[in-house]
Enzyme design. Structure first.
Site, PDB file in Angstrom:
ATOM      1  N   HIS A 111      -7.765  -5.628  -0.046  1.00  0.00           N
ATOM      2  CA  HIS A 111      -6.279  -4.861  -0.144  1.00  0.00           C
ATOM      3  C   HIS A 111      -5.263  -5.464   0.806  1.00  0.00           C
ATOM      4  CE1 HIS A 111      -4.144  -1.079  -0.478  1.00  0.00           C
ATOM      5  NE2 HIS A 111      -4.076  -0.923   0.911  1.00  0.00           N
ATOM      6  N   GLU A 140     -10.029  -3.838  -5.951  1.00  0.00           N
ATOM      7  CA  GLU A 140      -9.430  -2.793  -5.329  1.00  0.00           C
ATOM      8  C   GLU A 140      -9.473  -1.261  -6.020  1.00  0.00           C
ATOM      9  OE1 GLU A 140      -5.866  -3.061  -3.134  1.00  0.00           O
ATOM     10  OE2 GLU A 140      -5.583  -5.117  -3.577  1.00  0.00           O
ATOM     11  N   SER A 169       0.823  -1.248  -0.170  1.00  0.00           N
ATOM     12  CA  SER A 169       0.056  -0.059   0.016  1.00  0.00           C
ATOM     13  C   SER A 169       1.082   1.102   0.170  1.00  0.00           C
ATOM     14  CB  SER A 169      -0.840  -0.306   1.331  1.00  0.00           C
ATOM     15  OG  SER A 169      -2.068   0.767   0.990  1.00  0.00           O
TER      16      SER A 169
END
Length: 295
Positions: free
Chosen positions: A268, A238, A144
């Site tokens: 995610h 996502e 991320s």
């Protein structure tokens, strides 16, 4: 999609997504999502250290080789995350590379806005080199926001002439803080964890008015030529799906090696759930095979 993954996705949608979409105080969000460190296997050794002025932890199996290292940069929107949430995946990555992991506790926003996280990542990488690690024995991984931070680090290392790591592993990397990718709107409902509102809040707390096109924040705008072999795993629903697609496309367009693995309906950063869902373990095995291909 496994039953366990379906259940996890359901729970994330009912809890995490709602909180991230509407939070006002980032400190309270950090407190809510800070977790006690998972009980690691008795075979895993954990040791705190100072990595060039940045706190972190060594994670490795007992008696593992210390000749190879993976620098792991955790996610959390630059606002939260750390040892409690990522010690398990970092130890898994250490095992995959046959060495140990340095899980970095880089500074978090809003107390430490951009470019604090980037500066910490660069300082820690310099420290790894100063410790005598050879580039062919260094790996880089992140998820991320930590995935975007990883790519930003690579772009900077190349620009200043420092040696690059052997290979890179990224899970759902956030590489474009302008937040204009089509999947952000297209998958706003299907993503079980993140929302456009959550991205805006994280971005604003981190950048604090800085240019979102700065390559240290959004490395998709940097020169991605000459990067190490890069593996990217992401879920098909996502909102950050297009970040992964664009990253891999741009790396390949420069002649680089990049693998994009899109997993149907996965949440995610699903590989950090490798101890819970089978898809997470399979993604880690994919990276291991990718790494061995480029040995």
């Amino acid at each position: 999609m496994s039953v366990r993954a379906s259940l996890i996705s359901f729970l994330l949608r009912r809890t995490v997504k709602k909180t991230m979409s509407n939070f006002v105080d980032p400190i309270s969000v950090r407190a809510r999502f800070s977790t006690s460190p998972k009980k690691l296997s008795a075979k895993v050794k954990s040791e705190r250290l100072d990595a060039g002025g940045v706190p972190g932890s060594w994670l490795s199996k007992q008696n593992a080789s210390t000749s190879k290292v993976v620098l792991y940069l955790h996610g959390g929107g630059y606002v939260f995350g750390g040892y409690g949430s990522h010690c398990e995946i970092a130890s898994e990555m250490a095992d995959l590379i046959g060495g140990r992991a340095l899980l970095l506790d880089y500074r978090l926003a809003p107390e430490h806005p951009f470019p604090a996280a980037f500066e910490d990542a660069l300082s820690s990488y310099r420290w790894i080199l100063d410790e005598g690690y050879k580039p062919e024995d260094i790996f880089l991984a992140g998820d991320s926001a930590g995935g975007g931070l990883s790519v930003a680090l690579l772009v900077s290392l190349k620009k200043i002439g420092l040696p690059l790591p052997k290979a890179v592993c990224l899970f759902s990397p956030w590489v474009d803080l302008t937040c204009v990718s089509a999947s952000i709107g297209r998958n706003a409902l299907s993503d079980c964890m993140l929302s456009p509102g959550a991205l805006d809040r994280f971005k604003n707390h981190y950048l604090r008015g800085a240019d979102p096109r700065d390559e240290r924040a959004s490395p998709i705008f940097g020169d991605l030529s000459g990067l190490p072999p890069t593996y990217v795993a992401v879920g098909s629903e996502e909102i950050l799906l297009d970040d992964s697609k664009q990253l891999v496309t741009k790396i390949r367009s420069t002649g680089g090696s990049a693998a994009l693995s899109i997993w149907p309906n996965m949440p995610h950063v699903f590989p950090i759930l490798s101890s819970v869902i089978p898809e997470g373990r399979l993604a880690l095995k994919e990276f291991a095979s990718f790494k061995d291909l480029h040995a």
